[in-house]
Enzyme design. Structure first.
Site, short mmCIF file in Angstrom:
data_model
loop_
_atom_site.label_atom_id
_atom_site.label_comp_id
_atom_site.label_asym_id
_atom_site.label_seq_id
_atom_site.Cartn_x
_atom_site.Cartn_y
_atom_site.Cartn_z
N TYR A 157 0.82 -1.22 0.00
CA TYR A 157 0.00 0.00 0.00
C TYR A 157 0.84 1.26 0.00
CZ TYR A 157 -4.34 -2.51 1.03
OH TYR A 157 -5.43 -3.32 0.97
N LYS B 49 2.84 -15.14 2.84
CA LYS B 49 3.01 -15.90 1.59
C LYS B 49 4.50 -16.18 1.42
CE LYS B 49 1.24 -17.72 -2.17
NZ LYS B 49 0.36 -18.91 -2.11
N ASP C 214 -3.30 -18.20 1.29
CA ASP C 214 -4.33 -18.92 0.52
C ASP C 214 -5.00 -19.97 1.41
OD1 ASP C 214 -1.83 -20.15 0.51
OD2 ASP C 214 -1.91 -20.82 -1.58
N ASP D 244 -6.47 -6.66 4.97
CA ASP D 244 -7.60 -5.95 4.36
C ASP D 244 -8.57 -6.98 3.75
OD1 ASP D 244 -9.21 -4.06 3.17
OD2 ASP D 244 -7.70 -3.29 1.80
N ASP E 248 -12.56 -8.42 5.32
CA ASP E 248 -13.85 -8.38 4.61
C ASP E 248 -14.45 -9.79 4.55
OD1 ASP E 248 -13.53 -5.63 4.03
OD2 ASP E 248 -14.32 -5.87 1.99
#
Ligand code: NAI
Ligand code: COI
Ligand code: MG
Length: 352
Positions: free
Chosen positions: A136, A186, A218, A242, A246
């Site tokens: 970001y 990851k 994942d 983030d 959600d």
């Protein structure tokens, strides 16, 4: 106890209005609310999504209650002027690196989860999302290659101190809960994640009472819908946090339910300085229609009272009023019901 209200765009002002009603109903002595412009609303009035006067107001406050920013009609602006830069700018300028995003089952709402009710019934997790780094905030560009093809790139990076400080936040949170921490990365592909994993592993030495596991993102996305009840605290980077938060919201039942706190190191006379906001965005598809669920923002105000003002009793009162409203069938459109934003606010006020 000065609170800067930054309602922003879309449903932001609608949900902030209900949170303000709840805060005012508590009649907390010394609580002062003042309002500033952010996002597209600020761009229209000041030519910038995070004007200097808003940043000054944020610095002068003991806490910030933030709605949401974002407006599709500004998506063509150069990135530095887009509404979303306001929240990114506040998080980085104010050093708010630790984002707490709790997700917990509400009694009576299990059938609204995207999961089977018996799976949804067991959710009580906390996502600790790093908020000042990752892809970001890295260099980024859209460029033209010599052969005429366009290329976009974004630099993902974490320095070890950035990982270490968020790891400490997460381990301490796990100590105060069930003592289990899952670090999500990851590392099988990304060097940024390998460093993340190494540093989190090093910090674990300071917390022998916390059981640490590492999980690839994942797999974490899969486990979150297979059995969200297996998680206690999840610590992860800005981008993964983030996305997973959600996703966690739909395990509970709606994105309109999840609150958040963004904290740093700064202490005020009352507690930890922080920015509090629902995890959702400005929801342009329902903005201006009185349909938004304000519960996530009202629960964010409760987090504000807890972390920034040491008002645990009032925080718990708000949370109980929201839980009771849901248990007694108060449902916005996001939960398959017909209660509008103000009606949901009324229901919570009645149960406060
Ligand atoms: N912190 C912030 O200010 C954030 C801003 N955004 C911005 O918000 C804008 C819209 O982004 P989206 O990807 O559509 O995400 P969103 O979270 O705004 O909306 C996603 C979906 O959830 C629904 N929804 C969200 N909050 C709701 C609520 N309280 N009650 C009922 N339904 C709700 C929306 O109607 C929409 O269908 C974009 O400009 C985005 O950049 C997105 C996320 C966070
Ligand atoms: C709008 C983005 C800047 C961030 C986001 O989606 C979030 O913080 O949840
Ligand atoms: Mg988000």
């Amino acid at each position: 106890m000065k609170v800067a209200l930054l309602p922003g765009d879309g449903i932001g002002p609608e949900v902030i209005r209900e949170a303000v009603r709840v805060l005012e109903a508590l009649e907390l002595p010394g609580l002062t609310l003042f309002e500033g412009d952010v996002g597209a609303a600020a761009y229209r009035r000041h030519g910038h999504p995070l004007p200097a006067e808003t940043l000054e107001m944020a610095w002068a406050a003991d806490a910030i209650l933030f709605g949401a920013v974002g407006d599709p009609s500004f998506d063509g602006l150069e990135r530095a002027l887009r509404p979303e830069q306001a929240i990114l700018g506040l998080r980085s300028e104010l050093g708010l690196f630790a984002n707490l995003r709790p997700a917990r089952t509400f009694a009576g709402l299990e059938d609204m989860s995207a999961l089977r009710p018996e799976i949804a019934a067991r959710i009580d997790l906390l996502i600790v999302r790093e908020l000042n780094g990752d892809v970001y905030f890295g260099d980024k560009a859209l460029e033209m290659l010599p052969d005429g093809r366009r290329r976009g790139w974004d630099m993902m990076s974490y320095a070890e101190d950035e990982v270490r400080r968020i790891a400490h936040v997460a381990f301490r949170a796990a100590q105060g809960r069930k003592g289990r921490l899952c670090s999500v990365d990851k590392a099988n592909v990304l060097e940024t994640s390998q460093l993340w994993r190494d540093v989190v592993g090093e910090v674990a030495g300071d917390y022998p009472g916390v059981a640490l596991e590492h999980m690839y993102v994942d797999n974490a996305a899969m486990q979150l819908v297979r059995d969200p009840g297996r998680f206690d605290v999840i610590v992860t980077g800005n981008l993964f946090g983030d996305i997973l938060s959600d996703q966690a919201s739909m395990c509970v039942g709606s994105i309109g339910l999840l609150a958040s706190a963004a904290l740093g190191d700064r202490q005020t006379a009352f507690g930890t300085f922080g920015l509090y906001e629902p995890i959702h965005g400005s929801a342009p598809d329902i903005a201006g229609q009185g349909k938004a669920n304000p519960m996530a923002t009202i629960l964010s105000a409760a987090m504000m009272l807890r972390h920034s003002f040491a008002r645990e009793v009032e925080a718990a009162r708000i949370e109980a009023a929201v839980a009771r409203s849901l248990a007694e069938g108060v449902r916005g459109g996001d939960l398959g019901g017909s209660a509008g934003t103000a009606a949901i606010g009324d229901a919570i006020l009645q149960r406060l």
